[in-house]
Design a protein around this motif. Sequence first.
Motif, PDB file in Angstrom:
ATOM      1  N   LEU A 126      47.503  55.587  86.064  1.00  0.00           N
ATOM      2  CA  LEU A 126      48.883  55.937  85.740  1.00  0.00           C
ATOM      3  C   LEU A 126      49.837  55.474  86.835  1.00  0.00           C
ATOM      4  O   LEU A 126      50.912  54.924  86.562  1.00  0.00           O
ATOM      5  CB  LEU A 126      49.011  57.451  85.556  1.00  0.00           C
ATOM      6  N   ARG A 127      49.461  55.691  88.068  1.00  0.00           N
ATOM      7  CA  ARG A 127      50.331  55.323  89.184  1.00  0.00           C
ATOM      8  C   ARG A 127      50.443  53.807  89.320  1.00  0.00           C
ATOM      9  O   ARG A 127      51.519  53.288  89.638  1.00  0.00           O
ATOM     10  CB  ARG A 127      49.780  55.940  90.470  1.00  0.00           C
ATOM     11  N   ARG A 129      50.226  51.638  86.882  1.00  0.00           N
ATOM     12  CA  ARG A 129      51.092  51.184  85.800  1.00  0.00           C
ATOM     13  C   ARG A 129      52.553  51.414  86.163  1.00  0.00           C
ATOM     14  O   ARG A 129      53.418  50.567  85.925  1.00  0.00           O
ATOM     15  CB  ARG A 129      50.765  51.915  84.513  1.00  0.00           C
ATOM     16  N   ARG A 130      52.854  52.556  86.747  1.00  0.00           N
ATOM     17  CA  ARG A 130      54.232  52.885  87.097  1.00  0.00           C
ATOM     18  C   ARG A 130      54.765  51.935  88.168  1.00  0.00           C
ATOM     19  O   ARG A 130      55.943  51.589  88.167  1.00  0.00           O
ATOM     20  CB  ARG A 130      54.307  54.331  87.580  1.00  0.00           C
ATOM     21  N   LYS A 131      53.899  51.484  89.071  1.00  0.00           N
ATOM     22  CA  LYS A 131      54.320  50.573  90.133  1.00  0.00           C
ATOM     23  C   LYS A 131      54.450  49.132  89.644  1.00  0.00           C
ATOM     24  O   LYS A 131      55.155  48.340  90.254  1.00  0.00           O
ATOM     25  CB  LYS A 131      53.306  50.607  91.283  1.00  0.00           C
ATOM     26  N   SER A 132      53.766  48.808  88.556  1.00  0.00           N
ATOM     27  CA  SER A 132      53.730  47.423  88.097  1.00  0.00           C
ATOM     28  C   SER A 132      54.802  47.187  87.037  1.00  0.00           C
ATOM     29  O   SER A 132      55.517  48.094  86.618  1.00  0.00           O
ATOM     30  CB  SER A 132      52.353  47.107  87.509  1.00  0.00           C
ATOM     31  N   ARG A 137      51.484  50.754  76.712  1.00  0.00           N
ATOM     32  CA  ARG A 137      51.588  52.178  76.427  1.00  0.00           C
ATOM     33  C   ARG A 137      50.376  52.917  76.978  1.00  0.00           C
ATOM     34  O   ARG A 137      49.237  52.462  76.852  1.00  0.00           O
ATOM     35  CB  ARG A 137      51.688  52.391  74.916  1.00  0.00           C
ATOM     36  N   GLU A 155      53.884  65.082  89.128  1.00  0.00           N
ATOM     37  CA  GLU A 155      53.912  63.810  88.416  1.00  0.00           C
ATOM     38  C   GLU A 155      53.717  63.981  86.921  1.00  0.00           C
ATOM     39  O   GLU A 155      54.364  63.320  86.107  1.00  0.00           O
ATOM     40  CB  GLU A 155      52.833  62.881  88.962  1.00  0.00           C
ATOM     41  N   ASP A 160      60.803  63.058  86.051  1.00  0.00           N
ATOM     42  CA  ASP A 160      60.953  61.667  86.466  1.00  0.00           C
ATOM     43  C   ASP A 160      59.852  60.772  85.893  1.00  0.00           C
ATOM     44  O   ASP A 160      59.719  59.621  86.292  1.00  0.00           O
ATOM     45  CB  ASP A 160      60.956  61.559  87.992  1.00  0.00           C
ATOM     46  N   THR A 161      59.058  61.306  84.971  1.00  0.00           N
ATOM     47  CA  THR A 161      58.020  60.499  84.331  1.00  0.00           C
ATOM     48  C   THR A 161      58.195  60.539  82.812  1.00  0.00           C
ATOM     49  O   THR A 161      57.306  60.979  82.084  1.00  0.00           O
ATOM     50  CB  THR A 161      56.622  61.009  84.711  1.00  0.00           C
ATOM     51  N   ASP A 163      58.089  58.284  80.707  1.00  0.00           N
ATOM     52  CA  ASP A 163      57.245  57.354  79.969  1.00  0.00           C
ATOM     53  C   ASP A 163      55.830  57.875  79.765  1.00  0.00           C
ATOM     54  O   ASP A 163      55.017  57.224  79.112  1.00  0.00           O
ATOM     55  CB  ASP A 163      57.178  56.022  80.716  1.00  0.00           C
ATOM     56  N   LEU A 164      55.496  59.048  80.303  1.00  0.00           N
ATOM     57  CA  LEU A 164      54.152  59.582  80.213  1.00  0.00           C
ATOM     58  C   LEU A 164      53.975  60.342  78.906  1.00  0.00           C
ATOM     59  O   LEU A 164      54.683  61.308  78.626  1.00  0.00           O
ATOM     60  CB  LEU A 164      53.857  60.508  81.394  1.00  0.00           C
TER      61      LEU A 164
END
Length: 239
Positions: A126-127, A129-132, A137, A155, A160-161, A163-164
């Motif tokens: 998950l992390r 993906r968030r950085k890239s 999905r 998290e 602030d997430t 998209d999760l």
Amino acid sequence: MRWQPAELLAAHVETPSARTLTLRIPGWPGHLPGQHLDVRLTAPDGYRAERSYSLSAPAAGDTVEITIQRVPDGEVSGYLVDHFPVGALIEVRGPIGGWFVWNPAADGPVTLVAGGSGIVPLAAMLRARRKSANPSRFRLIYSLRDPDDLYFREELLGTDTPDLDLFLAYTRSTPPGFTRPAGRLTAEEIAAYALPPAPDVTCFVCGPTPFVEFAAAALVSAGHDPAMIKTERFGPTGK
């Protein structure tokens, strides 16, 4: 791979039985989310104990994170969760594993199914993906006993997430206002909340062996290709 020293830079409590450690490992080559490392402790009398722990975040230069759950009578996990002080050294080697990984540079949409501390390597995905810039999905189905057992709370539940895509299943007790009653995750829930089967959808399942076998079977019954279901089992002495 050779053993090398790792210094504890920082640590914080994740749950009442788990702790996240931030380690500096000089020359760390980087890793893919889903990989793990080996930890070795050496007692004054020369006795050594080794365990494997999943990396819980992408690498940041020579800095990595592992999240460890204390297990009953765990000689390594008990020390790392309760006693390992900031500034101290342990020995590590890694990264290890090349199958249970998600590559943000190449891979596509994912269903993640976690049981208890099995969330750790999935959190690294998950992390990452968030950085890239990968827009694939992600959907997370997370089974845990009680609200106090929720790893990475800010998290997973934070605003602030957005998209999760998250489905929580508490098995023993629920937080106030939670609409799903406490109970085991069902095959019907897995089928309903997983991404629809498709050639590019990969499913990652991690947790205790009975949970992993149940969840993987539920995904197959829901139409997912067994070749696209990757599993990782956590044992009683670490990974």
